[in-house]
Design a protein around this motif. Structure first.
Motif, mmCIF file in Angstrom:
data_model
loop_
_atom_site.group_PDB
_atom_site.id
_atom_site.type_symbol
_atom_site.label_atom_id
_atom_site.label_comp_id
_atom_site.label_asym_id
_atom_site.label_seq_id
_atom_site.Cartn_x
_atom_site.Cartn_y
_atom_site.Cartn_z
ATOM 1 N N LEU A 90 0.815 -1.208 0.000
ATOM 2 C CA LEU A 90 0.000 0.000 0.000
ATOM 3 C C LEU A 90 0.852 1.263 0.000
ATOM 4 N N THR A 91 1.978 1.239 0.718
ATOM 5 C CA THR A 91 2.847 2.426 0.724
ATOM 6 C C THR A 91 3.431 2.675 -0.666
ATOM 7 N N VAL A 92 3.735 1.611 -1.391
ATOM 8 C CA VAL A 92 4.253 1.759 -2.754
ATOM 9 C C VAL A 92 3.182 2.342 -3.669
ATOM 10 N N PHE A 93 1.952 1.855 -3.554
ATOM 11 C CA PHE A 93 0.863 2.391 -4.374
ATOM 12 C C PHE A 93 0.589 3.856 -4.043
ATOM 13 N N ALA A 94 0.685 4.217 -2.768
ATOM 14 C CA ALA A 94 0.480 5.613 -2.392
ATOM 15 C C ALA A 94 1.486 6.519 -3.095
ATOM 16 N N ARG A 95 2.716 6.065 -3.178
ATOM 17 C CA ARG A 95 3.758 6.854 -3.844
ATOM 18 C C ARG A 95 3.556 6.880 -5.354
ATOM 19 N N GLU A 96 3.258 5.727 -5.945
ATOM 20 C CA GLU A 96 3.118 5.641 -7.395
ATOM 21 C C GLU A 96 1.897 6.408 -7.902
ATOM 22 N N LEU A 97 0.817 6.394 -7.118
ATOM 23 C CA LEU A 97 -0.433 7.032 -7.550
ATOM 24 C C LEU A 97 -0.595 8.434 -6.982
ATOM 25 N N ASP A 98 0.385 8.875 -6.186
ATOM 26 C CA ASP A 98 0.392 10.223 -5.613
ATOM 27 C C ASP A 98 -0.868 10.478 -4.780
ATOM 28 N N VAL A 99 -1.137 9.564 -3.857
ATOM 29 C CA VAL A 99 -2.263 9.720 -2.941
ATOM 30 C C VAL A 99 -1.760 9.513 -1.520
ATOM 31 N N SER A 100 -2.599 9.879 -0.564
ATOM 32 C CA SER A 100 -2.242 9.695 0.833
ATOM 33 C C SER A 100 -2.341 8.229 1.221
ATOM 34 N N ALA A 101 -1.864 7.913 2.416
ATOM 35 C CA ALA A 101 -1.971 6.544 2.911
ATOM 36 C C ALA A 101 -3.430 6.134 3.040
ATOM 37 N N THR A 102 -4.277 7.082 3.468
ATOM 38 C CA THR A 102 -5.711 6.793 3.562
ATOM 39 C C THR A 102 -6.304 6.493 2.195
ATOM 40 N N GLY A 103 -5.886 7.263 1.193
ATOM 41 C CA GLY A 103 -6.361 7.016 -0.164
ATOM 42 C C GLY A 103 -5.925 5.663 -0.678
ATOM 43 N N ALA A 104 -4.694 5.249 -0.332
ATOM 44 C CA ALA A 104 -4.197 3.957 -0.785
ATOM 45 C C ALA A 104 -4.989 2.805 -0.188
ATOM 46 N N THR A 105 -5.493 2.968 1.037
ATOM 47 C CA THR A 105 -6.253 1.884 1.653
ATOM 48 C C THR A 105 -7.543 1.585 0.887
ATOM 49 N N TRP A 106 -7.981 2.530 0.043
ATOM 50 C CA TRP A 106 -9.179 2.276 -0.755
ATOM 51 C C TRP A 106 -8.951 1.177 -1.788
ATOM 52 N N LEU A 107 -7.700 0.863 -2.085
ATOM 53 C CA LEU A 107 -7.438 -0.252 -2.980
ATOM 54 C C LEU A 107 -7.853 -1.577 -2.332
ATOM 55 N N LEU A 108 -7.818 -1.623 -1.007
ATOM 56 C CA LEU A 108 -8.320 -2.790 -0.284
ATOM 57 C C LEU A 108 -9.817 -2.661 -0.021
ATOM 58 N N THR A 109 -10.234 -1.460 0.404
ATOM 59 C CA THR A 109 -11.643 -1.248 0.746
ATOM 60 C C THR A 109 -12.545 -1.400 -0.474
ATOM 61 N N ALA A 110 -12.117 -0.904 -1.629
ATOM 62 C CA ALA A 110 -12.936 -0.995 -2.840
ATOM 63 C C ALA A 110 -13.214 -2.446 -3.197
ATOM 64 N N PHE A 111 -12.197 -3.290 -3.073
ATOM 65 C CA PHE A 111 -12.392 -4.713 -3.348
ATOM 66 C C PHE A 111 -13.409 -5.306 -2.381
ATOM 67 N N MET A 112 -13.257 -5.004 -1.089
ATOM 68 C CA MET A 112 -14.146 -5.569 -0.078
ATOM 69 C C MET A 112 -15.587 -5.113 -0.272
ATOM 70 N N LEU A 113 -15.771 -3.846 -0.604
ATOM 71 C CA LEU A 113 -17.118 -3.340 -0.837
ATOM 72 C C LEU A 113 -17.785 -4.072 -1.997
ATOM 73 N N ALA A 114 -17.073 -4.157 -3.118
ATOM 74 C CA ALA A 114 -17.652 -4.818 -4.292
ATOM 75 C C ALA A 114 -17.900 -6.299 -4.023
ATOM 76 N N SER A 115 -16.962 -6.947 -3.334
ATOM 77 C CA SER A 115 -17.114 -8.365 -3.039
ATOM 78 C C SER A 115 -18.278 -8.619 -2.101
ATOM 79 N N ALA A 116 -18.432 -7.748 -1.106
ATOM 80 C CA ALA A 116 -19.518 -7.924 -0.144
ATOM 81 C C ALA A 116 -20.877 -7.821 -0.812
ATOM 82 N N VAL A 117 -20.990 -6.980 -1.829
ATOM 83 C CA VAL A 117 -22.259 -6.829 -2.537
ATOM 84 C C VAL A 117 -22.465 -7.977 -3.530
ATOM 85 N N ALA A 118 -21.405 -8.352 -4.246
ATOM 86 C CA ALA A 118 -21.539 -9.341 -5.314
ATOM 87 C C ALA A 118 -21.731 -10.758 -4.798
ATOM 88 N N THR A 119 -21.157 -11.075 -3.638
ATOM 89 C CA THR A 119 -21.157 -12.463 -3.166
ATOM 90 C C THR A 119 -22.557 -13.026 -2.952
#
Length: 495
Positions: free
Chosen positions: A52-81
């Protein structure tokens, strides 16, 4: 890289076996493909965690913004399952499983292409598409129940259940070395390859001997209310620390989650063909199993969130090891290996003592391992031992959950019931990750690095949570089915 090479060799072995089997494979011959599909989805969920720290640097977002790469998956999975589980029961699990794998492939390609471009919205979109593949799990259970011989079903169900934990651990193991060698985009290309291989293998999976009956309409209102409930809940949980737990935004999100959940319950009780039969969620046969699933997932994801943060802490703070993402991944190897070993062990325990005994053994071992992490974490050898024990513990627990669920319901409700159980794992994972971060951050002041006492407290809390999971299944209402002696409960309309 030897871990990744080993996984690739195993995948190629599976593909060769499938080719040799051809169309004449006996029933159950597609089990390796189902395991590969489930493992690929589980890997996709956690593969960004150690980077996540690498993605934050590569995508120029904060650490909180980078955590959305995990949260977005969980949100979509929770709805789709649950949606995929219900649709699989109605229209066929094979069709929905292929659709899920196609979404996993498409999302992986979108995220992989967007990462070098620095497109944060593109990567998040790709993670949402990947998350929609969460329906692979309930459909894999449903397809296995239709194609696997009865004498082998218990072992296959245990193996599929174990893939949730094993694949999650393997995702964290592979992430570090891959990122160090080829950059963050390769994580998504790796998942794309797994999805493509699983799709190719599905061509040779035997057709079910029984066909689905597409009766009734899809409960779109229920799906919308469920999606709103989960989005509001997981958004509040994931952003509570950043926005402030007492902030108006977080309070409103929790209020909205409660209101939408109440509306969802009312709709599901009245609609002719509900998206989620509430008796599968809170019915007497599955209530304790579902609660235990939620609790054990909280403890597990708290642990896997804490461990990378702890070992990557600079030694100048008086604790931690200053590990890179790659070395952190290698630390998780014992956990992943022991999770894999635990699947056949769980099947043996289930055959002799029942699935409930296997789950309780795993929960107790998890409590011991997490307690050990709280007390003894000064040397890397100690962490390796606790990681191995933790992998064995959660491998046993997750491998037995499928047996507890499948053994307590009729075949027609397999997809829906396992979908609900899987969504509880996802929600528990989101809660556990946030809970761990909140406890650690509470032990220090604003702008200061976490104190060691925060990690100690968090590990103790996770240990207590694991014990609670064991206690839940010890209640009188818990079902303890034996493979080959399925509790064939067909749900009847009691409205």
């Amino acid at each position: 890289m030897w871990v990744v090479a080993g996984l690739t060799a195993a995948v190629m072995f599976v593909v060769r076996k499938l080719r040799r089997g051809g169309a004449r494979r006996p029933a159950g011959g597609g089990t390796p493909v189902l395991l590969l599909a489930a493992c690929g989805v589980a890997i996709a969920q956690t593969i960004v965690l150690a980077a996540l720290t690498v993605f934050a640097r590569e995508l120029d977002v904060s650490a909180t913004g980078a955590t959305w790469l995990l949260t977005a998956f969980m949100l979509a999975s929770a709805v789709a399952t649950p949606v995929a589980g219900r649709l699989g029961d109605q229209f066929g699990h094979r069709c929905l499983l292929v659709t899920g794998l196609a979404l996993l492939l498409a999302g992986s390609v979108v995220a992989a292409v967007s990462t070098p471009l620095g497109s944060y919205p593109g990567v998040v979109t790709g993670r949402v598409l990947q998350g929609l593949s969460g329906g692979v799990f309930p459909c894999a259970f449903g397809l296995a129940r239709q194609t696997v011989p009865a004498e082998r079903l218990g072992g296959v169900v245990a193996a599929l259940s174990a893939m949730f934990g094993f694949g999650g651990a393997l995702g964290m193991v592979a992430a570090g070395p891959l990122v160090d060698v080829a950059g963050p985009a390769v994580l998504f290309w790796f998942v794309a390859v797994l999805a493509l291989l699983a799709l190719a293998g599905m061509v040779r999976v035997p057709s079910p001997s029984t066909s689905a009956s597409p009766a009734g309409q899809v409960d779109l209102t229920g799906a919308a209310l469920l999606a709103g409930t989960l989005v509001a809940l997981l958004l509040a949980i994931s952003q509570g620390r950043a926005w402030g737990w007492s902030s108006p935004g977080i309070v409103m999100l929790f209020v909205a989650a409660v209101a939408l959940a109440a509306a969802f319950g009312l709709v599901e009780r009245r609609v002719a063909a509900p998206l989620v039969d509430l008796r599968l969620l809170i019915g007497p046969r599955l209530l304790t199993t579902n609660i235990a699933t939620l609790v054990v997932a909280v403890g597990m994801f708290a642990a896997v969130t804490l461990l990378p943060l702890f070992v990557q802490t600079p030694t100048a703070l008086g604790y931690g090891f200053g590990y890179s993402p790659a070395r952190t991944g290698f630390l998780m190897v014992p956990m992943a290996v022991c999770m894999l070993v635990a699947a056949p062990l769980a099947a043996r325990i289930t055959r002799s003592l029942g699935a409930k005994a296997a789950f309780q053994a795993g929960a107790v071992l998890a409590a011991i391992a997490l307690g050990g992490l709280a007390l003894l974490h000064e040397h890397i050898a100690e962490l390796l031992v606790w990681c191995a024990l933790l992998g064995l513990a959660y491998g046993l627990a997750f491998a037995s959950l499928g047996g507890l669920v499948v053994g307590a319901i009729g075949q027609a409700a397999t997809g829906a019931a396992t979908g609900i159980n899987t969504i509880l794992r996802t929600i528990g994972g989101a809660v556990g990750s946030v809970l761990a971060a909140v406890i650690v951050s509470a032990a220090t002041g604003p702008g200061r690095p976490p104190a060691e006492s925060g990690y100690t407290t968090a590990f103790v809390v996770a240990s207590a949570i694991a014990l609670c999971a064991a206690a839940v299944t010890a209640t009188r209402g818990a079902v303890n089915p034996q493979p080959g002696r399925q509790v064939n409960v067909e749900l009847r309309d009691s409205r």
